[in-house]
Design a protein around this motif. Sequence first.
Motif: not given
Length: 208
Positions: A57-59, A91, A150, A152, A165-167, A169, A172, A178
């Motif tokens: 997890v990036y974010a 975070q 970075h 995911k 590419s999607s976070n 969230s 995202g 994405e």
Amino acid sequence: MPHAHVLARTQDRCFMENKRDFKLLATGTEFLKHGITSTETEVSKLFDNADEIHMLVYAFGHDLNLLKPLEHLASIGKRIVIVVNDLYNEQPEHVRNFLINLNKETRVTISNFKRIYFCDKCDRRISGSEEKEKHEKETDHAVRDRGFLHAKAIVKNRNEMVTGSSNFSTFGMQNHYEMGFYVRGVECNTVASMIEDLAHNKELTEII
């Protein structure tokens, strides 16, 4: 000896059982208009009947929508391993507190991926902002940013995965533009094992 058509059916069945699945995923209205599957839809399916979840997890963003299913899985004893980028600096506080509490469950491992720095004068890689500050203070050397987590990815039961590419969230998976992939196959076990190893790599991560 079985007839040829019986053997053929058996071979077809074995092929189907071992078949790898691949699906293109996207976020963004114009992307989805082309018949591409929604990332959010496939991610939500991964938590159904999951015995194991592995995540990079990036974010997470500011909402807890994705974390609530993880909380339920953890409460019923399912295995969860999450490696999250720079937990203490990148975070949101309420997400960080949620993950710290989640990590108290017996079969949960939450690991913080420490930001990577590099000192050219010492030709040395440095992990984490605390080590960076300590090194700069002791040597008066300039230390440059070298990288962070970075990636995911979510892997379910070591045989299904969403990555891209999607976070993970709301923005995202609903608002941004994405792209990513759903994969089912042996590659998912490779990624799950990689996440498990990374979560316990003391040079790059620390279990919270």
